[in-house]
Write an enzyme that holds these catalytic residues in place. Structure first.
Site, short mmCIF file in Angstrom:
data_model
loop_
_atom_site.label_atom_id
_atom_site.label_comp_id
_atom_site.label_asym_id
_atom_site.label_seq_id
_atom_site.Cartn_x
_atom_site.Cartn_y
_atom_site.Cartn_z
CB CYS A 67 -0.99 -0.01 1.16
SG CYS A 67 -0.26 -0.24 2.79
CG ASP A 196 -7.86 2.35 1.45
OD1 ASP A 196 -6.91 1.68 1.03
OD2 ASP A 196 -8.49 2.04 2.48
CG HIS A 198 -5.40 -1.07 1.52
ND1 HIS A 198 -5.20 0.25 1.88
CD2 HIS A 198 -4.46 -1.79 2.15
CE1 HIS A 198 -4.17 0.31 2.70
NE2 HIS A 198 -3.70 -0.90 2.89
#
Length: 236
Positions: A67, A196, A198
């Site tokens: 990440c 994000d 992810h």
């Protein structure tokens, strides 16, 4: 303000960032269609476009550890567009392997780091930005993300730079980007716009990322308690 003391010129000679061909086109500006979290209030957001890098987006399977690299790649795509670079290697976003090579060449990591699944944090992200673009960054080490003095710095950053903040925590170890600041006129509650990395599939649209929570406004009081490191990129 942070500056890199490593031998950046040597790193640039040793690591050439290669052009990339991705299996599918990366989504641009996934936050573009997301409205502010309240109808009235102050909203300050990133200026300039970027590509959304996420788990597996280039065929490299990095779920569970990559990440920080993906946040950095999104940041670099924003820097490239904001700078308006000509068609040179400055326009290419480094791969995970190339990022690892840079960190090894400047002496931040040992030789075994290259090709590993070791994660990186905001400080390593800054090192790579400094090597490639000689851009200063402001590194904030904060004990409470929602502290008034921290929020004041974030607000000031978006007012002055309208830029990209990479963030990671000690308890909240998931790397992410802060792309905006909103203060509700009614309640005074502060929200941060989070992108994000992810997501681990092929996004069909910006709306999918919004619906699944990968792009969202998060109230600062809902972030996990603990220490955070923020890298504020000072790109004019």
């Amino acid at each position: 303000m942070a500056t890199c003391e490593a031998d950046c010129d040597a790193a640039l000679v040793a690591v050439k960032i290669q052009p990339k061909k991705y299996v599918y086109s990366l989504l641009e500006d996934p936050q573009r269609t997301l409205p502010p979290p309240t109808a009235a209030g102050e909203t300050l957001v990133i200026c300039g476009s970027f590509d959304y890098f996420h788990y597996g987006c280039d065929g490299h399977q990095d779920s569970g550890w990559g990440c920080g690299y993906r946040t950095l790649q999104s940041a670099i795509s924003w820097i490239i567009r904001r700078k308006g670079s000509s068609l040179t290697e400055e326009q290419y976003v480094p791969s995970i392997r190339e990022i690892q090579q840079i960190l090894v060449r400047i002496g931040d990591k040992g030789s075994r780091f290259e090709g590993s699944r070791d994660w990186i944090g905001t400080l390593e992200e800054f090192y790579v930005i400094d090597v490639l673009y000689q851009l200063p960054c402001r590194i904030l080490h904060v004990k409470e993300l929602g502290a008034p003095e921290v929020l004041a710095q974030i607000r000031s950053y978006f007012e002055d730079y309208q830029g990209f903040i990479a963030v990671g925590g000690i308890s909240d170890t998931a790397s992410k980007a802060i792309m905006g600041y909103h203060s509700s006129a009614e309640s005074g509650r502060v929200y941060l716009l989070i992108v994000d990395p992810h997501f681990a599939s092929v996004p069909s649209s910006r709306q999918q990322l919004i619906d699944e929570g990968y792009v969202r406004w998060v109230p600062v009081d809902e972030f996990p308690a603990g220490t955070y490191n923020l890298c504020l990129i000072l790109q004019p």
